[in-house]
Scaffold this active site. Structure first.
Site, PDB file in Angstrom:
ATOM      1  N   CYS A  51       0.935  -1.209  -0.008  1.00 54.43           N
ATOM      2  CA  CYS A  51      -0.107   0.027   0.098  1.00 54.43           C
ATOM      3  C   CYS A  51       0.807   1.186   0.013  1.00 54.43           C
ATOM      4  CB  CYS A  51      -0.912   0.253   1.222  1.00 54.43           C
ATOM      5  SG  CYS A  51      -2.089  -1.207   1.297  1.00 54.43           S
ATOM      6  N   ARG A 110       3.778  -0.155  -4.877  1.00 55.39           N
ATOM      7  CA  ARG A 110       3.584  -0.684  -3.649  1.00 55.39           C
ATOM      8  C   ARG A 110       2.208  -1.438  -3.583  1.00 55.39           C
ATOM      9  NH1 ARG A 110       7.244   1.688   0.290  1.00 55.39           N
ATOM     10  NH2 ARG A 110       5.613   0.856   1.966  1.00 55.39           N
ATOM     11  N   TRP A 158      -2.629  -2.843  -1.630  1.00 60.51           N
ATOM     12  CA  TRP A 158      -2.387  -4.012  -1.983  1.00 60.51           C
ATOM     13  C   TRP A 158      -3.395  -4.895  -0.958  1.00 60.51           C
ATOM     14  CZ3 TRP A 158      -0.776  -8.446   0.894  1.00 60.51           C
ATOM     15  CH2 TRP A 158      -0.560  -9.537   0.032  1.00 60.51           C
ATOM     16  N   ASN A 183      -2.319   1.651   5.826  1.00 58.69           N
ATOM     17  CA  ASN A 183      -1.331   0.533   5.319  1.00 58.69           C
ATOM     18  C   ASN A 183      -1.132  -0.369   6.623  1.00 58.69           C
ATOM     19  OD1 ASN A 183       0.720  -1.111   4.330  1.00 58.69           O
ATOM     20  ND2 ASN A 183       2.387   0.483   4.313  1.00 58.69           N
ATOM     21  N   GLY A 184      -1.136  -1.704   6.326  1.00 53.04           N
ATOM     22  CA  GLY A 184      -0.790  -2.711   7.450  1.00 53.04           C
ATOM     23  C   GLY A 184      -2.139  -3.480   7.654  1.00 53.04           C
ATOM     24  N   GLU A 228      17.268 -17.568  -8.526  1.00 52.42           N
ATOM     25  CA  GLU A 228      17.022 -16.174  -8.696  1.00 52.42           C
ATOM     26  C   GLU A 228      16.255 -16.183 -10.040  1.00 52.42           C
ATOM     27  OE1 GLU A 228      15.921 -13.411  -7.347  1.00 52.42           O
ATOM     28  OE2 GLU A 228      16.590 -11.870  -8.884  1.00 52.42           O
ATOM     29  N   LYS A 257      12.679 -14.725 -11.101  1.00 49.56           N
ATOM     30  CA  LYS A 257      12.222 -13.748 -12.113  1.00 49.56           C
ATOM     31  C   LYS A 257      11.208 -14.096 -13.158  1.00 49.56           C
ATOM     32  CE  LYS A 257      14.084 -10.220 -10.408  1.00 49.56           C
ATOM     33  NZ  LYS A 257      14.072 -10.760  -9.054  1.00 49.56           N
ATOM     34  N   GLU A 271       7.631 -14.772 -11.647  1.00 56.82           N
ATOM     35  CA  GLU A 271       7.095 -13.528 -11.098  1.00 56.82           C
ATOM     36  C   GLU A 271       6.507 -12.508 -12.261  1.00 56.82           C
ATOM     37  OE1 GLU A 271       9.006 -10.871  -8.136  1.00 56.82           O
ATOM     38  OE2 GLU A 271      10.926 -11.438  -9.075  1.00 56.82           O
ATOM     39  N   HIS A 273      18.396 -36.683  -7.979  1.00 49.68           N
ATOM     40  CA  HIS A 273      17.759 -37.283  -6.870  1.00 49.68           C
ATOM     41  C   HIS A 273      16.148 -36.917  -6.918  1.00 49.68           C
ATOM     42  CE1 HIS A 273      21.443 -38.097  -5.147  1.00 49.68           C
ATOM     43  NE2 HIS A 273      21.990 -37.013  -5.384  1.00 49.68           N
ATOM     44  N   LYS A 333       5.854  -4.260  -3.987  1.00 47.83           N
ATOM     45  CA  LYS A 333       7.085  -4.028  -3.743  1.00 47.83           C
ATOM     46  C   LYS A 333       7.492  -4.222  -2.142  1.00 47.83           C
ATOM     47  CE  LYS A 333      11.194  -2.678  -5.286  1.00 47.83           C
ATOM     48  NZ  LYS A 333      12.036  -3.970  -6.135  1.00 47.83           N
TER      49      LYS A 333
HETATM   50  C1  F6R Z   1      11.555 -10.377  -6.161  1.00 44.41           C
HETATM   51  C2  F6R Z   1      11.558  -9.462  -4.946  1.00 44.41           C
HETATM   52  C3  F6R Z   1      11.097  -9.859  -3.667  1.00 44.41           C
HETATM   53  C4  F6R Z   1      12.092  -9.376  -2.417  1.00 44.41           C
HETATM   54  C5  F6R Z   1      11.692  -9.686  -1.220  1.00 44.41           C
HETATM   55  C6  F6R Z   1      12.255  -8.928   0.165  1.00 44.41           C
HETATM   56  O1  F6R Z   1      11.905  -9.884  -7.234  1.00 44.41           O
HETATM   57  O2  F6R Z   1      11.828  -8.365  -5.312  1.00 44.41           O
HETATM   58  O3  F6R Z   1      11.409 -11.626  -3.601  1.00 44.41           O
HETATM   59  O4  F6R Z   1      13.314  -9.577  -2.715  1.00 44.41           O
HETATM   60  O5  F6R Z   1       9.906  -9.370  -1.021  1.00 44.41           O
HETATM   61  O6  F6R Z   1      12.207  -7.498  -0.079  1.00 44.41           O
HETATM   62  P1  F6R Z   1      13.200  -6.681   0.509  1.00 44.41           P
HETATM   63  O7  F6R Z   1      14.505  -7.120  -0.056  1.00 44.41           O
HETATM   64  O8  F6R Z   1      12.861  -5.227   0.398  1.00 44.41           O
HETATM   65  O9  F6R Z   1      13.106  -7.129   2.018  1.00 44.41           O
END
Ligand code: F6R
Length: 614
Positions: A2, A27, A75, A101-102, A484, A488, A491, A507, A609
């Site tokens: 949010c 966000r 969100w 937010n929260g 990673e 990517k 997502e 395995h 985010k």
């Molecule tokens: C994936 C991504 C998330 C963040 C995770 C942690 O691309 O961005 O997996 O890495 O939500 O976020 P932070 O680093 O802000 O604690």
């Protein structure tokens, strides 16, 4: 999660709030809404979906002129993402409007109490409870800040609340507990935002708040109270980036821009880390050499991409410092009763500095007397503020929801931490540390070289638009890179993708391999143990079963050629530093594939985010 904006001053509040929401939309983008105060009444508009829907609604039904307002981009947690549940919420007589937010954990009990008094609730949200309570307080004849103090004392959970009162067009009042909020300081105007991006267009002067504080902004000033009503001071700071950093700069996506910024971001992250005598020096280390010498175990906690940076850090710290390292997901950490004491160093990695799971984990660690060091990109955020030491990554704002330059600069910070510990503990000679620093300083040029090959990666990505599943294989420091790469792709492109340690394939997961399955293989540099040779065997095994192998291989290594359907060349770098170059083609691949599939790369579905709820 949010995004929240508040404004009071001399401009059209609608413009400031909508522009702020645009910069905070990363966000959360389930709904957006705005409330203004004009002629002693509230004027509100809110819509499910992205900000564009709200803008269209305002174009169809213009709001009155006003110089005070609040806004929200959501969100969803409590209640579906529809118009009714969108914020702002108001009290029953529409005197107070509030955004949140929260999560208010005791909202069911509060709601029952409000409904028992014959007040009608319109939405399914926890937020409306706070709006109703706040309005009941101001209607009893007290000012908005005092009313806010009384309301927050009844709430449990994590929240940022921002509110306006139709009867008082001079002030916006906000409260924060375990959820982000910063103040922007202007001239004859002041701002509130979930982060500084909300107001960076207007001011680079900001103020951070502590936990459990209520802040009031008027055009003339800012005042802060603790939840117990005692006066407090916020800490002022200057934001070291400007509006251009929050613009796309000619790219179609923030993510693509941020991928291409990585050489600069890595260089910035290395800047100023050595003294004139060549010693490593970390600005906000704040832990004495003796405290670091006493460390006999490190636990790294993080989530998502940051967790993968932590996995790479384990290889580097154990190799250079000979300190045992555990890496743990922050959401799991405190539930397993971890063994912590004063000689355990907990390293929390978080780009945003607000991830709720990581925040709760560091709080737990500190109650057990462990020292906490944060690796973070966001100045003024909660995790570094609550840690004993910080290494800021200096990547600049990361706006694309999928982390890219955030990840690379976290890796740099992890290497710096490892080398610093090696220097303090004497586990590496000075010239060895110098040598690694010199190798790190060459990385921006190496990353640029990988980026120069972007067109070939893009072409390969476009060939995969019909692919429904992709595997990623890696070994050693290449294993987190494989994870990673898969994250990517999941997502952004919403396709099944999994990363494996190449040795684990036999395995079980090898059963997934069938004719035509793309398998991206991160091949370790030659010359380190038998890592590379073992990887070559793994590649042969999947290829023998019909997989299409796409191999990321260092320059000059031709042993793979007979087993690779496609080769992506990487610069020659030491094995521990290879993630810095190897992950870049995987970012480009996911970004381009998702673009080609017509997805919103900057705002993938269901994500936000900054994950500020547990
Ligand atoms: C994936 C991504 C998330 C963040 C995770 C942690 O691309 O961005 O997996 O890495 O939500 O976020 P932070 O680093 O802000 O604690």
């Amino acid at each position: 999660m949010c995004g929240i904006v508040g404004y009071v001053g001399h401009r059209q509040a609608q413009d400031v709030v909508i522009e702020g929401l645009r910069r905070l939309e990363y966000r959360g983008y389930d709904s957006a809404g705005i409330a203004l105060v004009a002629d002693g009444a509230l004027a509100t508009q809110k819509r499910a979906g992205k900000l564009a829907n709200l803008e269209k609604a305002i174009a169809d039904h213009p709001l009155p002129a006003s110089d005070i307002g609040i806004g929200h981009t959501r969100w969803a947690t409590h209640g579906a993402p529809n118009d009714v549940n969108a914020h702002p919420h108001t009290g029953g007589s529409r005197r107070v409007a509030l955004v949140h937010n929260g999560i208010i954990e005791n909202f069911a009990e509060l709601r029952a109490r409000i409904e028992a008094d014959d007040h009608v609730m319109l939405s399914e949200t926890d937020t409306e409870v706070a709006a109703q309570l706040l309005e009941l307080q101001v209607e009893s004849g007290i000012d908005l800040a005092t009313a806010m103090l009384r309301v927050v004392r009844q709430l449990e959970g994590a929240f940022t609340l921002v509110a306006v009162d139709a009867d008082d067009p001079t002030r916006v009042v906000a409260a924060r507990r375990n959820s982000p909020l910063v103040v922007g300081i202007g001239e004859g105007e002041n701002f509130l935002g979930s982060d500084v991006a909300a107001f960076i267009e207007h001011t680079r002067e900001a103020m951070e708040l502590d936990q459990d504080q209520v802040v009031t902004i008027t055009p003339e000033g800012v005042s802060v109270l603790n939840f117990d009503g005692t006066p407090a001071e916020g800490r002022r700071y200057h934001v070291d980036w400007d509006l251009s950093a929050a613009e796309k700069d000619g790219h179609d996506w923030f993510m693509r821009k941020e991928i291409h910024e990585q050489p600069r971001a890595v260089a910035d992250s290395l800047l100023g880390r050595r003294t004139a005598e060549g010693h490593l020096h970390l600005d906000e280390m704040r832990l004495s050499d003796q405290e670091l010498r006493d460390v006999d175990k490190i636990i790294i906690i993080a989530a998502g991409t940051s967790f993968y940076a932590g996995m790479v850090a384990k290889y580097a710290i154990e190799h250079w410092c000979r300190i045992p390292v555990e890496v743990e997901l922050s959401s799991e950490f405190r539930y397993r009763d971890p063994i912590l004491d004063y000689s355990t160093l907990v390293v929390a990695i978080s780009q945003s500095g607000e991830t709720a799971d990581t925040l709760q984990a560091i709080r737990h660690a500190r109650t057990q007397r462990s020292k906490v060091l944060a690796i973070c990109n966001t100045n003024g955020s909660t995790i570094p503020r609550e840690s004993d030491a910080v290494i800021y990554t200096h990547a600049g704002p990361e706006i694309g929801v999928a982390s890219t330059k955030g990840f690379l600069t976290q890796l740099v910070a992890c290497y710096l931490l490892a080398l610093y510990l090696a220097q303090v503990k004497g586990t590496r000679y000075g010239d060895e540390i110098d040598q690694v620093m010199a190798q790190l300083e060459e990385m921006p040029a190496h990353i640029q070289r990988v980026l120069d090959d972007a067109p070939a990666i893009y072409e390969m990505a476009r060939e995969h638009v019909d692919t429904r599943s992709v595997l990623f294989l890696g070994r050693h420091a290449g294993y987190p890179v494989a994870l990673e790469g898969a994250l990517k792709l999941k997502e952004l492109a919403y396709i099944h993708a999994e990363g494996f340690a190449a040795g684990e394939l036999k395995h079980g997961p090898i059963a997934l391999v069938e004719a035509g399955l793309p398998v991206l293989c991160v091949v370790p540099p030659a010359g380190r143990d038998q890592l590379r040779d073992k990887m070559v065997s793994g590649i042969q095994e999947v290829r023998a079963r019909g997989a299409r192998t796409i191999c990321l291989v260092e320059d000059g290594d031709d042993a793979i050629t007979p087993y690779a359907d496609r080769i992506v060349r990487l610069p020659r770098v030491p094995v521990l530093l290879q993630p810095l170059v190897a992950v870049v083609p995987l970012q480009l691949f996911a970004c381009e594939l998702a673009t080609e599939m017509g997805h919103d790369v900057d705002q993938p579905r269901n994500l936000a985010k900054s994950v500020t709820v547990e």
